[in-house]
Design a protein around this motif. Structure first.
Motif, mmCIF file in Angstrom:
data_model
loop_
_atom_site.group_PDB
_atom_site.id
_atom_site.type_symbol
_atom_site.label_atom_id
_atom_site.label_comp_id
_atom_site.label_asym_id
_atom_site.label_seq_id
_atom_site.Cartn_x
_atom_site.Cartn_y
_atom_site.Cartn_z
ATOM 1 N N LEU A 230 11.607 -117.683 -10.779
ATOM 2 C CA LEU A 230 11.075 -116.495 -10.325
ATOM 3 C C LEU A 230 9.832 -115.710 -10.594
ATOM 4 O O LEU A 230 9.970 -115.610 -11.724
ATOM 5 C CB LEU A 230 12.292 -115.704 -9.890
ATOM 6 C CG LEU A 230 13.500 -115.849 -8.981
ATOM 7 C CD1 LEU A 230 14.622 -114.843 -9.049
ATOM 8 C CD2 LEU A 230 13.267 -116.235 -7.689
ATOM 9 N N VAL A 232 8.219 -112.203 -10.478
ATOM 10 C CA VAL A 232 8.665 -110.725 -10.106
ATOM 11 C C VAL A 232 7.509 -109.673 -10.468
ATOM 12 O O VAL A 232 6.921 -109.931 -11.642
ATOM 13 C CB VAL A 232 9.882 -110.311 -10.602
ATOM 14 C CG1 VAL A 232 10.397 -108.954 -9.661
ATOM 15 C CG2 VAL A 232 10.768 -111.435 -10.370
ATOM 16 N N VAL A 238 9.575 -110.348 -5.423
ATOM 17 C CA VAL A 238 9.655 -111.577 -5.771
ATOM 18 C C VAL A 238 8.339 -112.164 -5.093
ATOM 19 O O VAL A 238 8.263 -112.438 -4.015
ATOM 20 C CB VAL A 238 10.677 -112.248 -5.528
ATOM 21 C CG1 VAL A 238 10.569 -113.932 -5.741
ATOM 22 C CG2 VAL A 238 12.218 -111.790 -6.100
ATOM 23 N N ALA A 241 9.191 -117.954 -5.507
ATOM 24 C CA ALA A 241 10.587 -118.694 -6.069
ATOM 25 C C ALA A 241 10.547 -120.014 -5.604
ATOM 26 O O ALA A 241 10.265 -120.302 -4.468
ATOM 27 C CB ALA A 241 11.685 -117.741 -5.381
ATOM 28 N N LEU A 262 14.706 -107.628 -5.502
ATOM 29 C CA LEU A 262 15.822 -107.729 -6.375
ATOM 30 C C LEU A 262 16.784 -106.733 -6.146
ATOM 31 O O LEU A 262 18.039 -106.854 -6.292
ATOM 32 C CB LEU A 262 15.352 -108.039 -7.622
ATOM 33 C CG LEU A 262 14.572 -109.293 -8.284
ATOM 34 C CD1 LEU A 262 14.498 -109.279 -9.753
ATOM 35 C CD2 LEU A 262 15.639 -110.503 -7.772
ATOM 36 N N SER A 272 17.898 -107.465 -11.455
ATOM 37 C CA SER A 272 16.802 -106.296 -11.314
ATOM 38 C C SER A 272 16.725 -105.454 -12.472
ATOM 39 O O SER A 272 15.804 -104.921 -12.739
ATOM 40 C CB SER A 272 17.375 -105.548 -10.051
ATOM 41 O OG SER A 272 16.468 -104.261 -10.044
#
Length: 598
Positions: A230, A232, A238, A241, A262, A272
């Protein structure tokens, strides 16, 4: 002007460049054609302006003779003809007729206008157009020849227009010489700049192609990873992914184009928080996270974070989150333990075989001397258990022993129905299963590439397993052969036993797994190994036969090629045989009794 075959020419500054990429070569040729058309349009515009200028001069009576209008009209027609119907010049043809129709016509028309000029109009700057055209679109020698012809004309025109060796002629010749030198410099510099730009374009296209290829490789590698990845941002969004990460977070039905946040789901709070702490602390973190898809399904993940450096003036970079399913790790550990257990079991089996043989021989000698019925019964118990131990030892050694993969050519070709009939007769006699076993052979012409002893072990293992769990009523066990298409044969062993437990189904063909305490758990595993050795496949399903539900283990075997007659697709069942009607494997129902598997 159309480019019918771009590979037929490689003009001027395109020549000599290494080009191993056909797509890049085609792009550069298209760029050359666009530049050629731009110059041809410029020629048409200049010719039209000159024609309008001459018409105006003749109409006002302030210019040269009227026939210059005809010259300009012919010049415009020639420029339009080259633009509409001509193609770029092929490589290695600097003195092609097309150069005469472009450079020669332009130089000639401009020279005529310059020579007969009146009213103080100077056409000398127009000579820059053919010089630039030859420098950029042609080879260097053509550019130099064009500049030389323009310089010679200007020098001749200067000598003819003034008195020789006068002050005016000297200044005129000096100015003409400087102008010619300028044309030579323009020709050389324009040609070198065009060559440099072409090389830089080739390098840029090559680098761009390599970057795109590397990006595609990276995407393929990331998409095929079993580890979730992922990307982020600091807000918990995100950015990207891979499929493994989407499956871990949202299950197997995760949409491909869905945007993830998240903080959107309560089950993702752990991820998160991990990402937020990573940005706050500024260094990588690791943690175990539990993702709950529903009340019954929970996945334990091992998460690792890495930070990228800030780019483009951003305050913070991105967080790359790596997710590893702990179930896969545990499965790998189990596999390694299983391999170690197999090696240990093989070593123990070797050590057991010698004392077991001694026990069997001693028991046989004791049986010859003992006459008491009670002692005879004990001797039979010893013999039965010794034989059982011997079978377990043989199974373990067969699993542990490395077996070469055999192909159809190396194996014996057997008539399947005849082999199955012989094996079932022997098994029925040894197990006293008359009436319990029903044999239905519907592939009389089918041959398979199988070792006779291996197909006997395969069928005997399946029959022993079926006998343990069948009801024992007439035809509670069935052996069925039939074609499965034109090149495969289906062998199935059906019994009317209870359905399997879900925990048993998950480990059905694994070694050393058994729900029966007196079994080695190697029977079905050996069956699978034997099938894979000959390119066959074994599977299980819950089926319905003669209005009775039962368990069916079936094997799909490839038919032997070149050693059999064509398999009949229409099956004729003997009297008393019933056509097996199959349904999809049924689910376990409440109240069904569990079934033990060997």
């Amino acid at each position: 002007m159309a480019l019918d075959n771009p590979s037929q020419f490689d003009p001027s500054w395109f020549a000599g460049l290494e080009n191993t990429n056909p797509q890049g070569r085609e792009q550069r040729l298209r760029a050359f054609v666009r530049l050629w058309r731009a110059f041809m349009r410029a020629r048409v515009v200049i010719a039209a302006v000159l024609l309008a200028l001459q018409v105006f001069v003749v109409a006002t009576g302030t210019g040269g003779p009227p026939w210059l209008v005809l010259v300009c009209a012919l010049h415009l027609s020639a420029a339009l003809a080259v633009l509409l119907w001509s193609r770029p010049i092929q490589q290695g043809r600097p003195f092609h007729l097309q150069w005469i129709l472009t450079l020669g016509v332009d130089v000639l028309v401009f020279a005529v206008l310059q020579y007969v000029q009146q009213g103080g109009i100077n056409y000398t700057p127009l000579f820059a157009l053919p010089v630039l055209l030859a420098s950029i679109l042609g080879p260097l020698i053509l550019a130099l020849l064009t500049a030389a012809s323009v310089t010679l004309f200007l020098l001749g025109e200067a000598l003819l227009s003034t008195q020789f060796l006068s002050d005016v002629s000297t200044a005129r010749l000096l100015q003409t010489g400087l102008t010619g030198t300028g044309f030579f410099l323009v020709a050389v510099l324009a040609n070198q700049l065009a060559l440099r730009l072409a090389r830089e374009e080739a390098v840029a296209q090559s680098s761009q192609t390599a970057a795109r290829t590397q990006a595609q490789v990276n995407e393929l590698v990331i998409a095929s990873l079993s580890e979730g990845v992922l990307v982020v941002d600091p807000h918990g969004v995100v950015r990207n992914a891979n499929p493994a990460a989407r499956a871990m977070l949202m299950g197997d039905t995760a949409p491909h184009a869905s945007k993830l946040l998240l903080s959107a789901l309560p089950s993702w709070v752990g991820l998160s928080n991990l990402v937020r702490e990573t940005f706050l602390l500024g260094h990588p973190l690791e943690s175990e996270i539990t993702i709950a898809h529903d009340e019954l399904t929970k996945h334990r993940l091992y998460a690792r974070t890495r930070l990228t450096t800030a780019q483009g003036g951003r305050d913070a970079g991105l967080c790359v989150l790596f997710l590893e399913d702990l179930r896969d790790v545990e499965a790998q550990v189990r596999t390694e333990k299983l391999a170690s257990m197999g090696r240990m079991s093989a070593a123990v089996a070797h050590e057991i075989r010698n004392p077991l043989s001694a026990i069997t021989q001693a028991n046989a000698l004791l049986d010859e001397e003992v006459m008491d019925a009670g002692q005879k019964r004990l001797i039979r118990m010893i013999d039965q258990n010794a034989q059982r131990l011997a079978r377990i030892v043989d199974d373990i050694l067969n699993v542990a022993r490395a077996q070469p993969i055999q192909n159809e050519a190396a194996a014996l070709v057997l008539p399947l129905d005849a082999a199955i009939r012989q094996i079932t007769i022997e098994w029925t006699r040894q197990n006293q299963a008359q009436g319990v076993l029903g044999v239905h052979l519907h592939a009389p012409t089918a041959h398979v590439a199988f070792d006779p002893e291996h197909i006997r072990r395969l069928l005997v293992n399946l029959l022993d397993n079926a006998k343990r769990h069948a009801s024992g009523t007439p035809s509670s066990i069935r052996v069925i052969t039939q074609p499965a298409g034109t090149d495969r044969i289906r062998l199935s062993v059906w019994s009317d036993g209870a359905p399997l437990e879900a925990s048993v189904l998950r480990h059905l063909f694994e070694p050393f797994f058994s729900s029966e305490s007196r079994s080695s758990g190697l029977g079905l595993y050996i069956c699978r190994e034997l099938c894979e050795r000959y390119g066959a496949q074994i599977a299980y399903q819950r089926t319905r036969l003669d209005q009775r539900d039962g368990n069916e283990f079936y094997v799909i075997m490839p038919a032997a090629t070149g050693s059999r007659a064509p398999i009949q697709q229409s099956l004729s069942y003997p009297p008393g045989d019933s056509v097996p009607s199959r349904t999809l494997p049924s689910q376990l129902r409440p109240g069904d009794a569990p079934l033990t598997i060997r």
